[in-house]
Write an enzyme that holds these catalytic residues in place. Structure first.
Site, mmCIF file in Angstrom:
data_model
loop_
_atom_site.group_PDB
_atom_site.id
_atom_site.type_symbol
_atom_site.label_atom_id
_atom_site.label_comp_id
_atom_site.label_asym_id
_atom_site.label_seq_id
_atom_site.Cartn_x
_atom_site.Cartn_y
_atom_site.Cartn_z
ATOM 1 C CB SER A 29 67.123 46.300 38.071
ATOM 2 O OG SER A 29 66.110 47.694 37.849
ATOM 3 C CG ASP A 328 61.749 53.701 38.301
ATOM 4 O OD1 ASP A 328 61.321 53.999 37.334
ATOM 5 O OD2 ASP A 328 62.257 52.474 38.098
ATOM 6 C CE LYS A 355 61.100 55.279 33.912
ATOM 7 N NZ LYS A 355 61.834 53.812 34.065
#
Length: 445
Positions: A29, A328, A355
């Site tokens: 990220s 996740d 996802k």
């Protein structure tokens, strides 16, 4: 645009105690955001510890295609010379994001605030994922969709706004990607762009915008939500970024150490942002021995060193409001739950259905084929832990890196080996996973 990689199956077998000290790759990220904000800044941004997986490298290529200068200066070390807010140039060809929903959706937001058109594409998995909820708020800000596949999916051509409008937008689900796309588009709009979330999602974009010089305010909204307000048209300035180790990647060796008897692992520089540490909290509730030390921070992101030792785990109920902080990690948590004693119920997992694969169904299938009693009730996943896993199954990974890694972790402690049909996609987030785990003692064949 599809991956032409040949499938690379692998088998995980019961392993001796895992031992060692490692730094897992940089956070995905943060890596995406450092490249994008570096490209939207004036001057030079240096990035240390960048995750050099396929997803992030595709974002780097996209920034170059949009006019920024992006170069690798050493191992995990990169330099970006940006074009400034609103300064992206029209790309000559489609931007190919491979398997990366994050890269694609964040760059859509950044492009939406520039007077250019760009085509977004990806592999078969990314082409199947929803884009409408990203595009909807961007259209309110003045961007438009020139063309897309059926259902608003990729390939999609987005025309950025000539005169971007600030908006106040309430996200339909807790999604850092929707929030980030709106904020990145809002950089080019005059006035204040506001995003309201009912459930707070990961706040990496807000922290990094501040690091690069944006004026952004985040205040509580309701019980679990946030209201984020960004003042548009700032001059972002290039800045140094040290990328902490990815907690989503650390999850795999961490759970492996908990379930392989006698293991004792040290994981360094792991990000401890409270909006990303739901898994660590859950594992501790299950009885995991996880110690933190060497706390520090960089670019607003906290990090720490973790010592993880093999532990006897028990089943727990995971509340739905924890989902955004560990979305996740449910796959590998389900593996830990299978080795625990008792029932683990993970509540409110609807986001797993959209996802890289339908991760809710795929997680249940991964456990079921290896002899674990598992059920899906609505959006809840229920795992009946019996302290051991029979194993012996072949796991279909559905082009999903996290299913592959979770199944391999399970096989390190199951009674019989676990076979994975394809490990090629692990390279999207954790290229060094297999050799690193082998160095720690994992038996992969």
């Amino acid at each position: 645009m599809t991956h032409s990689v040949q499938p690379t199956p692998l088998q995980a077998r019961k392993s001796p105690a895992l031992q060692g000290r490692v730094r897992v790759p940089g956070d995905k990220s943060i890596s995406h955001r450092a490249l994008i904000l570096g490209a939207l800044s004036v001057g030079e941004t240096t990035i240390t510890g960048l995750l050099e997986g396929e997803d992030v490298l595709n974002t780097a290529k996209a920034m170059q295609a949009l006019g920024a200068k992006v170069e690798r200066t050493g191992e995990f070390a990169w330099r970006v010379n940006g074009v400034g807010v609103g300064g992206f140039a029209q790309p000559d060809a489609a931007l190919d994001f491979g398997n990366s929903g994050t890269g694609c959706r964040l760059v859509m937001g950044a492009v939406a605030g520039c007077p250019i058109a760009a085509t977004f594409d990806g592999d078969a998995s990314l082409r199947s994922r929803p884009m409408k909820r990203i595009v909807d708020p961007l259209q309110l800000m003045g961007a438009s969709v020139i063309a897309s596949a059926e259902g608003g999916k990729l390939p999609l051509t987005l025309q950025g706004a000539k005169n971007p409008l600030p908006i106040e937008y309430r996200t339909p689900v807790a999604s850092a990607q929707i929030k980030s796309a709106v904020l990145l588009a809002g950089l080019s709009a005059p006035g204040v762009t506001t995003v309201i979330e009912q459930e707070a999602s990961r706040d990496h974009t807000e922290l990094m915008l501040q690091h690069f010089g944006a004026q952004i305010v985040s205040v509580p909204e309701g019980v679990h939500g946030r209201k984020i307000s960004l003042t548009g048209q700032p001059e972002l300035r290039g800045a140094p970024v040290v990328v902490p180790a990815d907690p989503s990647s650390a999850a795999f060796p961490m759970v492996a150490a908990l379930i392989v008897p006698g293991s004792d692992l040290v994981l360094t520089d792991v990000m401890t942002n409270p909006l990303r540490t739901g898994l660590f909290a859950t594992l501790r509730e299950m009885g995991a021995s996880i110690e933190e030390s060497e706390l520090r921070d960089d670019a607003g992101e906290p990090m720490a060193t973790f010592r993880v030792r093999a532990s006897k785990l028990k089943g727990v109920t995971v509340p739905p409001e924890r989902a955004p902080s560990m979305i996740d990690e449910y796959l590998v948590l389900a593996v830990a739950a299978a080795f625990a004693e008792g029932t683990t119920r993970m509540r409110g997992l609807q986001e797993l259905r959209v996802k890289e694969s339908d991760r809710l169904e795929a997680t249940a299938a991964m456990l079921r084929v290896n002899g674990v009693d598992v059920a899906i009730e609505g959006d809840d996943l229920i795992v009946e832990g019996r302290g051991h896993v029979p194993g012996g199954g072949l796991v279909a990974t559905h082009m999903d890196h996290r299913i592959a890694m979770s199944a391999l972790v399970m096989g390190l402690a199951s009674d019989q080996p676990v076979q994975v049909d394809d490990t090629a996609f692990i390279a999207t987030s954790f290229p060094d996973f297999i050799p690193m785990m082998r160095r720690l003692g994992a038996d992969f064949a």
